[in-house]
Design a protein around this motif. Structure first.
Motif, PDB file in Angstrom:
ATOM      1  N   GLY A  68     -31.501  14.539   4.246  1.00 42.42           N
ATOM      2  CA  GLY A  68     -31.506  13.303   3.472  1.00 42.42           C
ATOM      3  C   GLY A  68     -32.910  12.777   3.250  1.00 42.42           C
ATOM      4  O   GLY A  68     -33.255  12.328   2.153  1.00 42.42           O
ATOM      5  N   ARG A  69     -33.737  12.848   4.290  1.00 41.26           N
ATOM      6  CA  ARG A  69     -35.120  12.370   4.158  1.00 41.26           C
ATOM      7  C   ARG A  69     -35.913  13.249   3.191  1.00 41.26           C
ATOM      8  O   ARG A  69     -36.697  12.743   2.376  1.00 41.26           O
ATOM      9  CB  ARG A  69     -35.792  12.357   5.532  1.00 41.26           C
ATOM     10  N   LEU A  70     -35.707  14.567   3.278  1.00 44.38           N
ATOM     11  CA  LEU A  70     -36.423  15.485   2.385  1.00 44.38           C
ATOM     12  C   LEU A  70     -36.059  15.234   0.924  1.00 44.38           C
ATOM     13  O   LEU A  70     -36.925  15.210   0.048  1.00 44.38           O
ATOM     14  CB  LEU A  70     -36.096  16.929   2.762  1.00 44.38           C
ATOM     15  N   LEU A  71     -34.754  15.052   0.656  1.00 42.13           N
ATOM     16  CA  LEU A  71     -34.295  14.854  -0.711  1.00 42.13           C
ATOM     17  C   LEU A  71     -34.745  13.501  -1.253  1.00 42.13           C
ATOM     18  O   LEU A  71     -35.131  13.386  -2.416  1.00 42.13           O
ATOM     19  CB  LEU A  71     -32.771  14.974  -0.767  1.00 42.13           C
ATOM     20  N   ALA A  72     -34.691  12.484  -0.415  1.00 44.82           N
ATOM     21  CA  ALA A  72     -35.101  11.142  -0.856  1.00 44.82           C
ATOM     22  C   ALA A  72     -36.579  11.096  -1.214  1.00 44.82           C
ATOM     23  O   ALA A  72     -36.984  10.379  -2.132  1.00 44.82           O
ATOM     24  CB  ALA A  72     -34.785  10.125   0.238  1.00 44.82           C
ATOM     25  N   ALA A  73     -37.387  11.875  -0.503  1.00 43.52           N
ATOM     26  CA  ALA A  73     -38.839  11.808  -0.694  1.00 43.52           C
ATOM     27  C   ALA A  73     -39.315  12.610  -1.895  1.00 43.52           C
ATOM     28  O   ALA A  73     -40.458  12.446  -2.336  1.00 43.52           O
ATOM     29  CB  ALA A  73     -39.548  12.305   0.566  1.00 43.52           C
ATOM     30  N   SER A  74     -38.471  13.489  -2.438  1.00 45.46           N
ATOM     31  CA  SER A  74     -38.910  14.361  -3.533  1.00 45.46           C
ATOM     32  C   SER A  74     -38.850  13.637  -4.873  1.00 45.46           C
ATOM     33  O   SER A  74     -37.812  13.117  -5.269  1.00 45.46           O
ATOM     34  CB  SER A  74     -38.033  15.614  -3.591  1.00 45.46           C
TER      35      SER A  74
END
Length: 285
Positions: free
Chosen positions: A127-133
């Motif tokens: 979730g953090r990876l996707l939100a930051a992209s």
């Protein structure tokens, strides 16, 4: 190990092993039939996986056992399921028609997914990876295209820049390049059987370009595993003429929830959409 599901125990047994494609198929078949695995003969397992009986023997040796009987003995020792329970389950299955059996299989897939989510850390990381992209690239071809489109549809309500790639061809690498130049740091992939070679190639290319790949696949042993930084397995049902994908769809929604946790503006975006939808009379309710 007694506190976890049969599928989870099998997954741990296979983790970190360098398995051939044939051996991954056997492992995948065992995970799908985790409760029955300790009671399957080598012939039955070979038929289930669509491989030869010697392949099953080589698979057991690759896991460090003297042969398949030793592997089966190990599974029986660590499994809380006894033969009588397995027989009762088989008897129940015999009374159900093919449609009911397909539903039962999907319920089992969802149960296994629930066991997997007992440890939320991988989903939270995803979730953090996707939100930051920015932007967020979402890939899914052929059987997985509907999963990619569905994820992209909802993600666009809370994420400022979502780009769905649901068709292959010579433009696929171009789409990866364009997203990377625009600042993308992650790629969300849905990979379901039969696995298109284009997807495997695209993930390998995306990682070469510096993207972190998060994948939802039908198995931890899917061909895309070697090209994924974070893979979350969600099994498909195979009891009907065409595979069913309730677990991958639900996993996509779970990842959306986790992504929203990493987007402080997510709730405001949803409220804004609802207000504009009401003003336009968009929905009949």
């Amino acid at each position: 190990m007694s506190g976890s599901s049969p599928a989870a125990r099998l997954q741990r047994l296979f983790e970190g092993r360098r398995l051939t494609p044939t051996q991954r198929r056997i492992a995948h078949s065992m995970v799908r039939r985790a409760a029955d695995a300790p009671f399957l003969s080598s012939v039955e397992l070979a038929e289930l996986a669509g491989v030869s009986q010697p392949s099953v023997t080589r698979f057991a040796v690759a896991l460090g056992f003297d042969g398949y009987p030793a592997l089966r003995k190990h599974l029986r020792e660590v499994s809380p399921v006894d033969a009588a329970d397995a027989a009762d389950a088989d008897g129940l299955e015999d009374t159900l028609n093919e449609y009911q059996q397909a539903v039962r299989a999907e319920i089992e897939n969802l149960r296994q997914l629930s066991e997997l989510l007992a440890d939320p850390a991988p989903v939270e990381r995803a979730g953090r990876l996707l939100a930051a992209s920015r932007p967020l690239l979402v890939l899914g071809l052929r059987a997985a295209s509907s999963q990619a489109r569905g994820f992209g549809y909802f993600a666009a309500k809370v994420h400022p820049d979502v780009r769905v790639v649901d068709e292959g061809g010579s433009m696929l690498h171009d789409r990866v390049d364009a997203a990377r130049r625009a600042g993308a740091s992650a790629l969300m992939c849905f990979a379901l059987p039969r696995h298109p070679r284009e997807v495997v190639d695209a993930l390998a290319y995306a990682r070469e370009q510096g993207l972190t790949v998060v994948t939802v696949a039908d198995s931890a042993f899917a061909p895309v595993a070697a090209h994924s930084d974070l893979l979350i397995p969600a099994a498909v049902g195979t009891g009907l003429a065409f595979d069913t994908a309730c677990a991958p769809m639900l996993m996509g929604r779970v990842l959306l929830e986790a992504m929203c946790d990493g987007l402080p503006e997510a709730q405001a975006r949803l409220e804004d959409f609802d207000a504009r939808a009401a003003a336009r009379g968009l929905f009949v309710e």
